[in-house]
Scaffold this motif. Structure first.
Motif, short mmCIF file in Angstrom:
data_model
loop_
_atom_site.label_atom_id
_atom_site.label_comp_id
_atom_site.label_asym_id
_atom_site.label_seq_id
_atom_site.Cartn_x
_atom_site.Cartn_y
_atom_site.Cartn_z
N VAL A 118 13.97 -61.38 -11.08
CA VAL A 118 12.84 -60.50 -10.81
C VAL A 118 12.51 -60.27 -9.33
O VAL A 118 12.31 -59.14 -8.90
N ALA B 195 24.66 -62.64 -22.01
CA ALA B 195 24.92 -62.53 -23.45
C ALA B 195 23.86 -63.25 -24.26
O ALA B 195 23.49 -62.82 -25.35
N SER B 196 23.33 -64.36 -23.72
CA SER B 196 22.34 -65.11 -24.49
C SER B 196 20.91 -64.64 -24.20
O SER B 196 19.95 -65.26 -24.65
N GLY B 197 20.79 -63.57 -23.41
CA GLY B 197 19.46 -63.01 -23.18
C GLY B 197 18.63 -63.72 -22.13
O GLY B 197 17.43 -63.51 -22.02
N GLU B 198 19.28 -64.58 -21.35
CA GLU B 198 18.54 -65.32 -20.33
C GLU B 198 18.58 -64.62 -18.99
O GLU B 198 17.89 -65.02 -18.06
N MET B 199 19.48 -63.64 -18.84
CA MET B 199 19.63 -62.98 -17.54
C MET B 199 19.73 -61.48 -17.77
O MET B 199 20.35 -61.04 -18.73
N MET B 200 19.10 -60.72 -16.86
CA MET B 200 19.18 -59.26 -16.98
C MET B 200 20.63 -58.81 -16.80
O MET B 200 21.38 -59.38 -16.02
N GLY C 135 28.20 -73.45 -29.63
CA GLY C 135 27.46 -72.83 -28.52
C GLY C 135 27.76 -73.54 -27.22
O GLY C 135 28.83 -74.08 -27.02
N GLY C 136 26.76 -73.58 -26.33
CA GLY C 136 26.94 -74.28 -25.06
C GLY C 136 27.35 -73.37 -23.94
O GLY C 136 27.19 -72.19 -24.03
N ARG D 247 18.07 -71.91 -32.53
CA ARG D 247 17.23 -71.95 -31.34
C ARG D 247 16.25 -70.79 -31.35
O ARG D 247 16.43 -69.81 -32.06
N SER E 200 14.11 -63.30 -25.85
CA SER E 200 14.92 -63.13 -24.66
C SER E 200 14.05 -63.01 -23.41
O SER E 200 13.21 -62.12 -23.31
N THR E 201 14.26 -63.93 -22.48
CA THR E 201 13.47 -63.87 -21.25
C THR E 201 13.93 -62.70 -20.38
O THR E 201 13.16 -62.17 -19.60
N ALA E 202 15.20 -62.29 -20.55
CA ALA E 202 15.71 -61.18 -19.75
C ALA E 202 14.95 -59.89 -20.06
O ALA E 202 14.63 -59.10 -19.17
N MET F 217 27.34 -65.89 -29.16
CA MET F 217 26.39 -66.97 -29.42
C MET F 217 26.87 -67.83 -30.58
O MET F 217 27.35 -67.32 -31.58
N GLY F 218 26.78 -69.13 -30.47
CA GLY F 218 27.28 -70.03 -31.49
C GLY F 218 26.34 -70.14 -32.68
O GLY F 218 25.23 -69.61 -32.66
N ALA G 28 11.65 -59.99 -18.37
CA ALA G 28 11.83 -59.70 -16.94
C ALA G 28 11.96 -58.20 -16.71
O ALA G 28 11.34 -57.63 -15.82
N LYS G 29 12.77 -57.57 -17.55
CA LYS G 29 13.02 -56.14 -17.39
C LYS G 29 11.74 -55.34 -17.56
O LYS G 29 11.45 -54.43 -16.79
N LEU H 279 24.85 -72.74 -33.72
CA LEU H 279 23.66 -73.52 -33.39
C LEU H 279 22.60 -72.66 -32.72
O LEU H 279 21.41 -72.94 -32.83
N ASP I 149 20.53 -53.25 -17.12
CA ASP I 149 19.09 -53.44 -16.91
C ASP I 149 18.73 -53.16 -15.45
O ASP I 149 17.81 -52.41 -15.15
N LEU J 60 9.40 -55.84 -14.61
CA LEU J 60 9.90 -55.13 -13.42
C LEU J 60 9.70 -53.64 -13.55
O LEU J 60 9.35 -52.96 -12.60
#
Lengths: 86, 270
Positions: free
Chosen positions: B147, B189-194, B269-270, A8, A12-14, A1-2, A17-18, A4, B198, A21
């Motif tokens: 999900v 890695a950025s926590g947006e995806m399981m 980032g990015g 933010r 964590s949405t992941a 993670m950068g 989700a976990k 920047l 998981d 579920l």
């Protein structure tokens, strides 16, 4: 993670989700082997309870478990705050 | 003895047909005699992914109904000698597939000397999906780290454990494997995806492959050449690994880590 990314929002949405579920999958697995009448029983119980107390649909839990070789029908109703003790 | 492998998922659009095509190709590339069978009656698509859509004369339902022999309906792949495709029918009759008919065709494929029969299941939990899994020895459950796909996969695992011949006979059941597709290590890695772990933890199954999200998958279907044949693609290597694991090899998972980026990319980032 950068760098920047530090500025933010970091929730964590992941992990949300976990967690969701984990709960729904466990619930659906436990329902899998159980008799077909449980959902209907739950619905009818909810209707009866609602005649007296306005509870949320999620407030009535019906589970069939096993304990010491017996089948145990477990019924749990959470009443809203205002009705407690009343 | 032929081994019957069903590729299934419950949810549509997660990559069942892409996976069926690549696994079938991968097994055949290793010299195995492979038949890949489309069970999606009414919505035939495996032929397009395999690039043999213009060579379909007879289909699965024709064989079941005795309009032709099995050999007439099997389409020989032009790239790999030991690979054959059996297309689904485009009929709208949902009852065209029968349990007896499917059993007969699978038995006949085994008698023809096929070592692997890959069954490409339709989405859903209706008859086509049921028959695709019913005779299976193994199941590859295709799942996206998302999900609805994970939940539907669990539903399919429940059916594999109860509504299959192996489950009914009680001889060990169907051997189940997870295959993750559309995996994006950067978003993990950025926590947006399981993550793989998981999904593995929720479903409680071994992971046989992780296919990274890749533009090569669309290019492959555009061209009608299963993505595993694209030697430059990470997705192809991920499928090759999955095939190796199906054959019993132990390999570490690849393409699950975020690729290393340069200093500026990391800074901003990015």
């Amino acid at each position: 993670m950068g760098l920047l990314a530090l500025f933010r929002k970091t929730s964590s949405t992941a992990s949300v989700a976990k967690e969701r579920l984990r709960i729904i999958v466990a619930q659906e697995r436990s329902a899998r082997g159980s008799p077909d009448y449980l959902p209907l029983l739950r619905r009818e119980l909810l209707d009866v309870i609602r005649k007296y107390v306005n509870v949320d649909p999620s407030a009535v839990q019906v589970n069939l478990g096993h304990e010491d070789g017996h089948e145990v029908l477990e019924l749990s109703v959470s009443l809203p705050e205002a009705h407690r003790g009343g | 003895m032929a081994e019957i492998i069903v590729v299934t998922s419950g949810k549509g659009g997660v990559g069942k047909t892409t996976t069926s095509a690549s696994i079938a190709c991968g097994l055949a590339q290793r010299g195995k005699r492979v038949a890949v069978v489309d069970f999606d009656i009414g919505l035939r698509n495996l032929d397009l992914i395999m690039g043999c859509e213009r060579r379909v004369v007879y289909d699965f339902v024709n064989v079941i109904q005795g309009d032709c022999g099995l050999k007439q309906a099997l389409i020989k792949d032009k790239r790999i000698d030991t690979l054959y495709v059996l297309a689904a029918s485009q009929t709208r009759d949902k009852d065209a597939l029968t349990s007896e008919g499917v059993r007969r065709v699978l038995d006949e494929l085994a008698a023809e000397g096929f070592e692997y029969i890959v069954c490409d299941s339709p989405a859903g939990i209706e008859k086509g999906a049921h028959l695709a899994m019913y005779f299976a020895d193994r199941a590859v459950v295709v799942v996206n780290p998302e999900v609805s796909s994970v939940r539907d996969s669990d539903r399919i695992l429940g059916l594999l454990a109860s509504k299959t011949q192996r489950a009914e006979q009680g001889n060990g059941g169907v051997k189940e494997h997870l295959l993750l597709t559309r995996y994006n290590p950067r978003r993990v890695a950025s926590g947006e995806m399981m993550s793989v772990d998981d999904v593995k933890e929720i479903l409680g199954l071994d992971v046989i492959g992780v296919v990274p999200e890749s533009p090569d998958v669309l290019s492959a279907s555009n061209a009608g050449a299963p993505v595993i044949l694209n030697v430059e693609s990470d997705a192809a290597r991920a499928y090759e690994d999955a095939v190796a694991r199906l054959l019993g090899e132990t390999l570490p998972l690849r393409f699950v880590e975020e690729p290393k980026r340069n200093f500026f990319a990391r800074m901003f980032g990015g």
